[in-house]
Write a protein that holds these residues in place. Structure first.
Motif, PDB file in Angstrom:
ATOM      1  N   SER A  45      73.302  58.544  39.542  1.00  0.00           N
ATOM      2  CA  SER A  45      72.678  59.868  39.524  1.00  0.00           C
ATOM      3  C   SER A  45      71.793  59.971  38.291  1.00  0.00           C
ATOM      4  CB  SER A  45      73.738  60.975  39.512  1.00  0.00           C
ATOM      5  OG  SER A  45      74.551  60.874  38.350  1.00  0.00           O
ATOM      6  N   SER A  46      70.835  60.860  38.341  1.00  0.00           N
ATOM      7  CA  SER A  46      69.917  61.043  37.227  1.00  0.00           C
ATOM      8  C   SER A  46      70.683  61.431  35.963  1.00  0.00           C
ATOM      9  CB  SER A  46      68.899  62.137  37.573  1.00  0.00           C
ATOM     10  OG  SER A  46      67.970  62.309  36.523  1.00  0.00           O
ATOM     11  N   LEU A  47      70.415  60.723  34.896  1.00  0.00           N
ATOM     12  CA  LEU A  47      71.082  60.919  33.603  1.00  0.00           C
ATOM     13  C   LEU A  47      72.585  60.660  33.684  1.00  0.00           C
ATOM     14  CD1 LEU A  47      69.207  64.163  32.491  1.00  0.00           C
ATOM     15  CD2 LEU A  47      68.825  61.855  31.606  1.00  0.00           C
ATOM     16  N   GLY A  48      73.034  60.166  34.830  1.00  0.00           N
ATOM     17  CA  GLY A  48      74.461  59.883  35.002  1.00  0.00           C
ATOM     18  C   GLY A  48      75.338  61.115  35.091  1.00  0.00           C
ATOM     19  N   LEU A  49      74.752  62.280  35.379  1.00  0.00           N
ATOM     20  CA  LEU A  49      75.489  63.540  35.258  1.00  0.00           C
ATOM     21  C   LEU A  49      76.504  63.776  36.384  1.00  0.00           C
ATOM     22  CD1 LEU A  49      72.671  65.917  33.976  1.00  0.00           C
ATOM     23  CD2 LEU A  49      74.611  64.996  32.692  1.00  0.00           C
ATOM     24  N   GLN A 141      69.972  64.552  44.088  1.00  0.00           N
ATOM     25  CA  GLN A 141      70.890  63.529  43.594  1.00  0.00           C
ATOM     26  C   GLN A 141      71.946  63.189  44.643  1.00  0.00           C
ATOM     27  OE1 GLN A 141      69.954  62.278  40.592  1.00  0.00           O
ATOM     28  NE2 GLN A 141      68.362  63.827  40.860  1.00  0.00           N
ATOM     29  N   VAL A 142      72.348  64.204  45.425  1.00  0.00           N
ATOM     30  CA  VAL A 142      73.371  63.996  46.447  1.00  0.00           C
ATOM     31  C   VAL A 142      72.910  62.976  47.479  1.00  0.00           C
ATOM     32  CG1 VAL A 142      74.642  65.137  48.308  1.00  0.00           C
ATOM     33  CG2 VAL A 142      74.402  66.266  46.101  1.00  0.00           C
ATOM     34  N   TYR A 143      71.599  62.956  47.759  1.00  0.00           N
ATOM     35  CA  TYR A 143      71.095  62.014  48.756  1.00  0.00           C
ATOM     36  C   TYR A 143      71.142  60.569  48.254  1.00  0.00           C
ATOM     37  CZ  TYR A 143      69.775  65.734  51.881  1.00  0.00           C
ATOM     38  OH  TYR A 143      69.822  66.800  52.743  1.00  0.00           O
ATOM     39  N   ILE A 144      71.136  60.389  46.948  1.00  0.00           N
ATOM     40  CA  ILE A 144      71.337  59.043  46.408  1.00  0.00           C
ATOM     41  C   ILE A 144      72.743  58.557  46.779  1.00  0.00           C
ATOM     42  CG2 ILE A 144      71.463  57.649  44.308  1.00  0.00           C
ATOM     43  CD1 ILE A 144      69.481  59.585  43.018  1.00  0.00           C
TER      44      ILE A 144
END
Length: 216
Positions: A45-49, A141-144
């Motif tokens: 996820s972006s920035l690992g959040l 991010q959920v779609y990743i």
């Protein structure tokens, strides 16, 4: 390190499809399902959040209610597993601090040493976006994670169907997500294709690589 071969990867990606009919009598082996849960946990996820929750719906009665909120699509109840991928709402600096605390625990570094990462994260996610833009960003991010789940399932020879054909408001109500600060984004039905699914044997339709890949 043991890895899938190039041929195995492409074969499985060609094999998978958005399964329309599941074999309701065939269940996923617990060890395989545990592996898929771990694959979800390991999603980037972006920035690992990791501003998400993955809700595994096991109660048959609840799944019947969700089916009604999904225009009667049989995948909701017939698939071995149903996962509702939800996003965290009302993101604040506390969510960023929770991630930094986890980094500190896992990597053994002082939280204070992560100050530059905190500044960048707060600037990008909290200060750099209004509420609407932040929700859209978090939902992406959920779609990743969804893509990771679909590919992981295919590599294990397990079928899946990603689904947006449902009422998020009804899902949130049925699953009690709103009071948990969550909102449903997309659903994944996971299991094994029925022999009656007419879509299973159809050739995969994709545009040629030359049309979708640009080398610059």
């Amino acid at each position: 390190m043991k890895t899938a071969t190039r041929e195995q990867l492409i074969d499985q990606l060609n094999w998978r499809y958005a399964t329309k009919q599941f074999d309701a009598d065939r269940q996923i082996d617990p060890a395989d399902w545990s592996t898929l849960e771990e694959a979800l946990q390991l999603s980037p996820s972006s920035l690992g959040l990791q501003l998400w929750k993955f809700v595994v719906v096991e109660d048959p009665e609840v799944r019947e209610q969700l089916k009604a909120a999904s225009w009667g699509q049989s995948q909701i109840t017939d698939a071995s597993k149903l996962v509702v991928l939800a996003v965290k709402k009302n993101i604040t600096e506390k969510d960023i601090d929770a991630h930094l605390q986890r980094i500190s625990e896992v990597r053994g570094v002082p939280v204070e040493a992560l100050a530059p990462l905190r500044e960048m994260s707060v600037g990008s996610v909290i200060l750099g976006k209004d509420d609407a833009a932040r929700d859209v960003w978090a939902s992406r991010q959920v779609y990743i994670a969804l893509g990771n789940l679909l590919t992981s399932a295919a590599l294990l020879g397990i079928d899946a169907c990603p689904m947006e054909g449902f009422s998020p408001a009804d899902y949130d109500r049925i699953l009690g997500l709103e009071e948990k600060g969550l909102g449903s984004v997309v659903v994944a039905a996971i299991g094994y294709r029925s022999s009656q699914d007419k879509y299973a044997g159809l050739p995969k339709v994709r545009f040629p690589k030359e049309e979708v890949l640009l080398h610059v």
